[in-house]
Design a protein around this motif. Structure first.
Motif, PDB file in Angstrom:
ATOM      1  N   UNK A 107      -4.512  11.480  19.009  1.00 29.15           N
ATOM      2  CA  UNK A 107      -5.329  10.326  20.342  1.00 29.15           C
ATOM      3  C   UNK A 107      -4.503   8.965  19.717  1.00 29.15           C
ATOM      4  N   UNK A 108      -3.652   9.213  18.838  1.00 30.36           N
ATOM      5  CA  UNK A 108      -3.104   7.381  19.255  1.00 30.36           C
ATOM      6  C   UNK A 108      -3.635   7.019  17.878  1.00 30.36           C
ATOM      7  N   UNK A 109      -4.586   6.860  17.473  1.00 32.91           N
ATOM      8  CA  UNK A 109      -5.385   5.937  16.553  1.00 32.91           C
ATOM      9  C   UNK A 109      -5.394   5.829  15.515  1.00 32.91           C
ATOM     10  N   UNK A 124     -11.854   2.154  12.959  1.00 36.19           N
ATOM     11  CA  UNK A 124     -12.605   0.773  12.531  1.00 36.19           C
ATOM     12  C   UNK A 124     -11.418   0.661  10.958  1.00 36.19           C
ATOM     13  N   UNK A 125     -10.737  -0.287  10.465  1.00 32.86           N
ATOM     14  CA  UNK A 125     -10.271  -0.546   9.201  1.00 32.86           C
ATOM     15  C   UNK A 125     -10.487  -2.346   8.925  1.00 32.86           C
ATOM     16  N   UNK A 142     -13.387  12.579   3.282  1.00 31.97           N
ATOM     17  CA  UNK A 142     -14.396  11.354   2.266  1.00 31.97           C
ATOM     18  C   UNK A 142     -12.908  11.280   0.765  1.00 31.97           C
ATOM     19  N   UNK A 143     -11.582  10.559   1.327  1.00 29.54           N
ATOM     20  CA  UNK A 143     -10.997  10.686   0.281  1.00 29.54           C
ATOM     21  C   UNK A 143     -10.122   9.123  -0.008  1.00 29.54           C
ATOM     22  N   UNK A 144      -9.265   9.341  -1.530  1.00 29.49           N
ATOM     23  CA  UNK A 144      -9.303   7.912  -1.784  1.00 29.49           C
ATOM     24  C   UNK A 144      -8.916   7.208  -0.356  1.00 29.49           C
ATOM     25  N   UNK A 145      -7.865   8.061   0.114  1.00 29.32           N
ATOM     26  CA  UNK A 145      -7.242   7.266   1.190  1.00 29.32           C
ATOM     27  C   UNK A 145      -8.242   6.398   1.728  1.00 29.32           C
ATOM     28  N   UNK A 146      -8.698   6.663   2.158  1.00 35.78           N
ATOM     29  CA  UNK A 146     -10.369   6.473   3.011  1.00 35.78           C
ATOM     30  C   UNK A 146     -11.012   5.097   2.332  1.00 35.78           C
ATOM     31  N   UNK A 147     -10.686   4.677   0.786  1.00 34.09           N
ATOM     32  CA  UNK A 147     -11.629   4.055   0.627  1.00 34.09           C
ATOM     33  C   UNK A 147     -12.213   2.231   1.052  1.00 34.09           C
ATOM     34  N   UNK A 148     -11.088   1.671   1.588  1.00 37.28           N
ATOM     35  CA  UNK A 148     -11.195   0.790   2.104  1.00 37.28           C
ATOM     36  C   UNK A 148     -12.407   0.740   3.153  1.00 37.28           C
ATOM     37  N   UNK A 149     -12.236   1.409   4.026  1.00 37.41           N
ATOM     38  CA  UNK A 149     -13.390   1.948   4.898  1.00 37.41           C
ATOM     39  C   UNK A 149     -15.490   2.020   4.199  1.00 37.41           C
ATOM     40  N   UNK A 150     -14.867   3.303   3.755  1.00 34.18           N
ATOM     41  CA  UNK A 150     -15.617   3.920   2.944  1.00 34.18           C
ATOM     42  C   UNK A 150     -16.979   3.001   2.385  1.00 34.18           C
ATOM     43  N   UNK A 151     -16.042   2.251   1.460  1.00 32.12           N
ATOM     44  CA  UNK A 151     -16.501   1.505   0.351  1.00 32.12           C
ATOM     45  C   UNK A 151     -17.081  -0.277   0.939  1.00 32.12           C
ATOM     46  N   UNK A 173     -20.606   1.234   8.388  1.00 28.61           N
ATOM     47  CA  UNK A 173     -21.535   2.002   9.924  1.00 28.61           C
ATOM     48  C   UNK A 173     -21.034   1.613  11.060  1.00 28.61           C
ATOM     49  N   UNK A 174     -20.246   0.961  10.901  1.00 24.87           N
ATOM     50  CA  UNK A 174     -19.797   1.118  12.486  1.00 24.87           C
ATOM     51  C   UNK A 174     -18.386   2.515  12.695  1.00 24.87           C
ATOM     52  N   UNK A 175     -17.973   2.898  11.745  1.00 27.90           N
ATOM     53  CA  UNK A 175     -17.637   4.525  12.092  1.00 27.90           C
ATOM     54  C   UNK A 175     -18.466   4.898  11.857  1.00 27.90           C
TER      55      UNK A 175
END
Length: 169
Positions: free
Chosen positions: A52-54, A156-157, A92-101, A107-109
């Motif tokens: 999707x190019x996102x 979302x980031x 759910x990986x550490x690479x995605x911590x900036x949004x998961x935390x 909430x947006x995601x």
């Protein structure tokens, strides 16, 4: 199995795409068109971003390249072996911590994610196993594995806005 994932770095294409190509070419082939006899299956791990190019530009391009390279690989490995990619959405990986935390971003995601959850690394590993070991027929395919979020190309980031945002009202 190739599985490399760096994002938003100067090395996205070198690590994610060229790394996968280098590993496959080195270990799957004796020459450009002759697969090694023991090779039966290759699975490259891509991303829904390749579809999707996102996400970040170089990351999306590197994962889109994985999809194209996997098709090329499948043609050259056939009929001896298969090659496919498994392309996860949110994991759910550490690479995605900036949004998961970040509760607001998370909430947006989740509001954009029909199943309201992301995959675990184990769930993606099970897909890789199925595609690479159980499967003996399908080749040259890019399997999008997500919870429906790929249908919405909003990314979302922190400090990044990409994609369609619905009109407020």
């Amino acid at each position: 199995v190739t599985c490399a994932g760096v994002q938003d770095t100067p090395d996205d294409i070198d690590v994610n795409l060229k790394g996968a190509i280098n590993v496959c070419e080195r270990y799957a082939f004796q020459s450009v068109s002759r697969p090694r006899e023991q090779v039966r299956s290759v699975v490259n791990v891509g991303s829904s971003s390749g579809h999707n190019g996102s996400e970040f530009p170089h990351y999306a391009a590197s994962k889109g390249g994985i999809i194209a390279y996997t098709k090329n690989l499948a043609l050259r490995l056939a009929p001896q072996a298969i090659a496919n990619s498994v392309d996860p959405g949110g994991v759910l990986t550490d690479l995605n911590r900036p949004v998961m935390d970040d509760p607001e971003l998370w909430g947006k995601i989740m509001a954009l994610t029909p199943l309201r959850r992301w995959a675990t690394p184990r769930e993606i590993a099970e897909w890789v196993y199925f595609v690479g070991v159980t499967n003996r027929f399908m080749t040259g395919q890019s399997i999008l594995v997500d919870g429906g979020e790929a249908g919405n190309a909003q990314f979302v980031w922190p400090d990044v806005e990409v994609g369609h945002k619905p009109a407020e009202g």
